[in-house]
Design a protein around this motif. Structure first.
Motif, mmCIF file in Angstrom:
data_model
loop_
_atom_site.group_PDB
_atom_site.id
_atom_site.type_symbol
_atom_site.label_atom_id
_atom_site.label_comp_id
_atom_site.label_asym_id
_atom_site.label_seq_id
_atom_site.Cartn_x
_atom_site.Cartn_y
_atom_site.Cartn_z
ATOM 1 N N THR A 183 -58.465 27.114 -39.113
ATOM 2 C CA THR A 183 -59.736 26.386 -39.049
ATOM 3 C C THR A 183 -59.770 25.324 -40.141
ATOM 4 O O THR A 183 -59.058 25.415 -41.150
ATOM 5 C CB THR A 183 -60.952 27.317 -39.245
ATOM 6 O OG1 THR A 183 -60.878 27.924 -40.540
ATOM 7 C CG2 THR A 183 -61.033 28.375 -38.169
ATOM 8 N N GLN B 53 -62.725 34.002 -30.673
ATOM 9 C CA GLN B 53 -62.982 32.678 -30.139
ATOM 10 C C GLN B 53 -61.783 32.245 -29.308
ATOM 11 O O GLN B 53 -60.645 32.463 -29.692
ATOM 12 C CB GLN B 53 -63.214 31.697 -31.292
ATOM 13 C CG GLN B 53 -63.656 30.332 -30.865
ATOM 14 C CD GLN B 53 -64.092 29.502 -32.072
ATOM 15 O OE1 GLN B 53 -64.223 29.991 -33.181
ATOM 16 N NE2 GLN B 53 -64.311 28.242 -31.831
ATOM 17 N N GLN C 214 -62.319 24.825 -35.341
ATOM 18 C CA GLN C 214 -61.005 25.334 -34.946
ATOM 19 C C GLN C 214 -59.965 24.214 -34.965
ATOM 20 O O GLN C 214 -60.222 23.102 -34.505
ATOM 21 C CB GLN C 214 -61.090 25.941 -33.545
ATOM 22 C CG GLN C 214 -59.838 26.693 -33.142
ATOM 23 C CD GLN C 214 -59.987 27.262 -31.754
ATOM 24 O OE1 GLN C 214 -59.371 26.760 -30.834
ATOM 25 N NE2 GLN C 214 -60.796 28.291 -31.614
#
Length: 175
Positions: free
Chosen positions: A55, A6, A134
């Protein structure tokens, strides 16, 4: 667990899919899954293998509890009094299996442990998705996550236990 890369985008969502199955040929009294495996009581920081370093927990999704699960307990790994420790949830009927312990909010979570107790036949499974967002900063040191690539070699653990038997454990890993 599925592996996904990501780009830096604070607040962007992702998911960790977890499951544990009674792979034995007899019923078990409990099934437990813990994310992450390395979450000792009284730790000063989260271990490098902990996905919650980069996260935030945003909630539970697609929770499926096994037939025979009479009670489910959700425990949360939280930071209080300068250390990480497990806060035990209250065992509750299985239909309430996706609630954090009283007083714990999503943003405080550094780990999740789910335990089903009852009489669970071979093949029965706990399956749950952990919704994540995130972070902009690393949870341990508040460093800016946009300045480098961050890799977490995550390990989750599960346990099946039956009275009078040694528990069986298994780990799953993803990076």
């Amino acid at each position: 667990m599925d592996t996904v890369s990501q780009v830096f985008d604070p607040g962007a969502s992702s998911t960790i899919g977890l499951d544990i199955r009674n792979a034995s040929n007899v019923a078990v009294d409990s099934l437990t899954i813990q994310e992450p495996k390395n979450a000792p009581a009284d730790a000063a920081t989260l271990h490098a293998s902990n996905p919650f370093t980069i996260t935030d927990f945003a909630g539970f999704d697609d929770v499926s509890l096994p037939a025979g699960c009479e009670d489910v307990q959700v425990d949360a790994y939280v930071f209080a009094d300068s250390k990480w420790s497990w806060v035990s949830g209250t065992p509750a009927p299985h239909r309430r299996g996706s609630e954090l312990p009283a007083g714990v909010s999503n943003g405080e979570v550094g780990g999740i442990r789910i335990t089903c107790t009852g009489d669970m036949a071979p093949g029965q499974t706990i399956s749950v998705d952990l919704d994540l967002e995130q972070r902009a900063t690393h949870r341990n040191d508040s460093s800016d996550l946009s300045t480098a690539v961050h890799r977490v070699d995550n390990v989750t653990t599960g346990e099946a236990a039956a009275e009078g038997q040694d528990p069986a454990t298994d780990d799953g890993a993803a990076s």
